[in-house]
Design a protein around this motif. Structure first.
Motif, PDB file in Angstrom:
ATOM      1  N   GLU A   4      31.673 -27.176 -13.447  1.00  0.00           N
ATOM      2  CA  GLU A   4      31.520 -26.773 -14.838  1.00  0.00           C
ATOM      3  C   GLU A   4      32.777 -27.133 -15.630  1.00  0.00           C
ATOM      4  O   GLU A   4      33.833 -27.431 -15.066  1.00  0.00           O
ATOM      5  N   ALA A   6      35.450 -26.036 -18.726  1.00  0.00           N
ATOM      6  CA  ALA A   6      36.031 -25.010 -19.591  1.00  0.00           C
ATOM      7  C   ALA A   6      36.868 -25.708 -20.658  1.00  0.00           C
ATOM      8  O   ALA A   6      37.774 -26.485 -20.336  1.00  0.00           O
ATOM      9  N   HIS A  47      29.375 -21.528 -31.148  1.00  0.00           N
ATOM     10  CA  HIS A  47      29.579 -21.800 -29.723  1.00  0.00           C
ATOM     11  C   HIS A  47      30.729 -20.995 -29.126  1.00  0.00           C
ATOM     12  O   HIS A  47      31.259 -21.372 -28.077  1.00  0.00           O
ATOM     13  N   ASP A  49      30.971 -18.408 -27.434  1.00  0.00           N
ATOM     14  CA  ASP A  49      30.800 -17.900 -26.074  1.00  0.00           C
ATOM     15  C   ASP A  49      31.030 -18.974 -25.023  1.00  0.00           C
ATOM     16  O   ASP A  49      31.035 -18.679 -23.821  1.00  0.00           O
ATOM     17  N   GLN A  50      31.240 -20.220 -25.452  1.00  0.00           N
ATOM     18  CA  GLN A  50      31.505 -21.308 -24.511  1.00  0.00           C
ATOM     19  C   GLN A  50      32.955 -21.795 -24.569  1.00  0.00           C
ATOM     20  O   GLN A  50      33.326 -22.668 -23.787  1.00  0.00           O
ATOM     21  N   LEU A 315      29.329 -29.816 -27.274  1.00  0.00           N
ATOM     22  CA  LEU A 315      28.678 -28.596 -26.810  1.00  0.00           C
ATOM     23  C   LEU A 315      27.160 -28.714 -26.889  1.00  0.00           C
ATOM     24  O   LEU A 315      26.443 -28.194 -26.030  1.00  0.00           O
ATOM     25  N   GLY A 319      24.339 -29.294 -23.362  1.00  0.00           N
ATOM     26  CA  GLY A 319      23.039 -28.683 -23.096  1.00  0.00           C
ATOM     27  C   GLY A 319      21.985 -29.714 -22.778  1.00  0.00           C
ATOM     28  O   GLY A 319      21.154 -29.528 -21.870  1.00  0.00           O
ATOM     29  N   ALA A 324      27.297 -27.465 -17.513  1.00  0.00           N
ATOM     30  CA  ALA A 324      27.661 -26.090 -17.818  1.00  0.00           C
ATOM     31  C   ALA A 324      29.023 -26.052 -18.500  1.00  0.00           C
ATOM     32  O   ALA A 324      30.000 -26.594 -17.987  1.00  0.00           O
ATOM     33  N   VAL A 325      29.082 -25.425 -19.678  1.00  0.00           N
ATOM     34  CA  VAL A 325      30.342 -25.226 -20.411  1.00  0.00           C
ATOM     35  C   VAL A 325      30.541 -23.730 -20.551  1.00  0.00           C
ATOM     36  O   VAL A 325      29.670 -23.022 -21.056  1.00  0.00           O
ATOM     37  N   THR A 326      31.689 -23.248 -20.115  1.00  0.00           N
ATOM     38  CA  THR A 326      31.881 -21.813 -19.996  1.00  0.00           C
ATOM     39  C   THR A 326      33.276 -21.407 -20.429  1.00  0.00           C
ATOM     40  O   THR A 326      34.213 -22.226 -20.421  1.00  0.00           O
ATOM     41  N   ARG A 327      33.423 -20.158 -20.803  1.00  0.00           N
ATOM     42  CA  ARG A 327      34.761 -19.630 -21.051  1.00  0.00           C
ATOM     43  C   ARG A 327      35.532 -19.601 -19.743  1.00  0.00           C
ATOM     44  O   ARG A 327      34.983 -19.301 -18.676  1.00  0.00           O
ATOM     45  N   ASP A 330      35.480 -16.432 -17.559  1.00  0.00           N
ATOM     46  CA  ASP A 330      34.232 -16.258 -16.812  1.00  0.00           C
ATOM     47  C   ASP A 330      34.191 -17.207 -15.616  1.00  0.00           C
ATOM     48  O   ASP A 330      33.782 -16.818 -14.511  1.00  0.00           O
TER      49      ASP A 330
END
Length: 453
Positions: A4, A6, A47, A49-50, A315, A319, A324-327, A330
């Protein structure tokens, strides 16, 4: 586990509010607001949350100034309107006129957005801010004492908590300057994770490390970062607005290929490059791992006009392509760290990946001035008032040496160091006789951290 991405945005400005105007000083702050911070608000809102957003305490100090909105509005309406009008009058072609009108419109849009926010840009950013940093972006391995490091950490973390509330322990090391000797002090301050540049160490850039003292050391992925932040990176594409070819009044009206700037053409290039970026990251993490794409926020917009469009497209494209793009906070719960090696060297994201940028002979006078001031304030202990502490923090900013080493506004950097050093001398010799305020710099500072045994 599948890999993923970040995205970490490190948002920083040295304390320039009230310290000079054009060509050096607070105009840098107004430009960053107009070209980066406000244009990125839509991306954060859609965005957030990402994304992992870090705001340095010293930047927050400036965004917290009561009349920020009014002064920014004055900058746009009384300065940028006038300078754009002068350049439009001197433009060589109708296409250049249109490019300059596009430039002015972006400033006007930022001013309108700031009015809608009531000037509270910090409040608009607050829901998205997760990571903090040291008080004034000091290169922590170069500080002379543990007490000096504790002061930078405590003031920065206390300011973050006062402004933003909850903090999960994410901490941006200024200049990614890491020394294993810092880890225990970071742990004591509540730091649970920080980013490091391990590019030249031979270690896996896609796996976090667990330091012996506790904090996670998260490698930034230089290979992916350089798709953007390098001489051959995306911002050098032919269609993008040329940051270095400027008009008589310091505006941008041309594309990199020399033609008058065409916003639609540049937007199409941003979408193409976003798709390419996502495809390359997908390939990078095909076998698993955590790719940390960490850059200065100001690169997006200020240095690369289309940067906010590009990030939004990344971003969205992620999708589409299934990346997967995440903080980062997390993601760290999902990636088992490896033990940090005992012989981990001191590293930064400077050139080379050591402390040279902030300690070389060309900046030795600045480095020693800051260390001398620190030793004097630490020795004074309880006799050092809040004014002396603030002047010390101002001296310790990494930006003064960076500007000098890179020959970027070096006279301004030396002027600032000399001014803060003189004020520190006065404060130490006149305890209690001066106002504790240095404009709005480090309002959470006190000598308390210096008194920890």
């Amino acid at each position: 586990m599948s890999g993923e991405l970040a995205v970490v945005l490190h948002t920083h400005m040295p304390y320039v509010e009230g310290y000079g105007t054009w060509p050096f000083g607070e105009e840098w702050l107004w430009e960053a607001i107009a070209t980066s911070y406000v244009p990125l608000l839509d991306v954060f809102e859609q965005h957030g949350d990402q994304l992992t957003l870090s705001v340095t305490p010293v930047l927050a100090d400036q965004l917290e100034v009561a009349d920020l909105g009014a002064r920014f509005d004055t900058f746009v309406t009384e300065v940028r309107r006038r300078t754009h009008a002068a350049d439009i009058e001197a433009a060589a072609s109708p296409a250049e006129v249109e490019a300059l009108r596009h430039s002015l419109a972006s400033y006007e849009s930022a001013a309108e957005r700031m009015r809608a926010l009531g000037g509270d840009l910090l409040g608009a950013l607050a829901p998205h801010v997760a990571w903090t940093s040291s008080a004034t972006h000091a290169v922590l391995p170069l500080l002379a004492t543990d007490a000096g490091v504790r002061l930078q950490l405590q003031v920065g973390i206390d300011g973050h908590r006062r402004r933003f509330g909850a903090w999960d322990g994410g901490f941006w090391l200024p200049e990614c300057a890491h020394d294993p000797a810092l880890d225990l002090l970071l742990e004591e301050a509540g730091v649970h994770a920080t980013c490091v540049d391990l590019t030249d160490t031979g270690l896996d850039p896609l796996r976090p490390l667990r330091s012996a003292a506790g904090p996670l050391l998260v490698p930034i992925d230089r290979e992916i970062i350089e798709l953007v932040w390098s001489q051959g990176g995306y911002p050098g594409g032919a269609a993008y607005r040329d940051t270095f070819r400027r008009t008589a009044h310091d505006h941008l009206a041309h594309a990199v290929d020399g033609t008058p700037y065409d916003p639609a053409r540049a937007a199409a290039a941003a979408r193409t490059d976003a798709a390419d970026f996502v495809a390359r990251v997908r390939e990078r993490v095909a076998g698993g791992g955590l790719c940390v794409f960490a850059i200065d926020t100001e690169l997006l917009g200020h240095w690369w006009h289309e940067g906010p469009q590009w990030l939004a497209a990344v971003l969205e494209e992620a999708g589409t392509q299934g990346l997967a793009v995440t903080r980062l906070d997390d993601a760290l719960h999902r990636h088992e760290p490896a033990p940090a090696p005992d012989d981990l060297p001191v590293t930064t994201w400077g050139t080379p990946r050591d402390l040279t940028t902030w300690s070389a002979p060309s900046v030795a006078d600045l480095a020693w001035a800051a260390r001398d001031a620190e030793l004097r304030v630490v020795a004074a202990g309880a006799r050092a008032d809040a004014r002396a502490v603030r002047e010390l923090l101002a001296l310790q900013s990494s930006d003064w040496a960076f500007m000098t080493h890179r020959d970027l506004s070096a006279p301004y950097a030396h002027e600032r160091v000399a001014g803060h050093r003189e004020a520190l001398e006065t404060a130490l010799s006149s305890v209690g006789s001066l106002s504790p305020a240095v404009r709005n710099l480090a309002p959470d500072a006190s000598p308390a951290a210096l008194l920890v045994p």
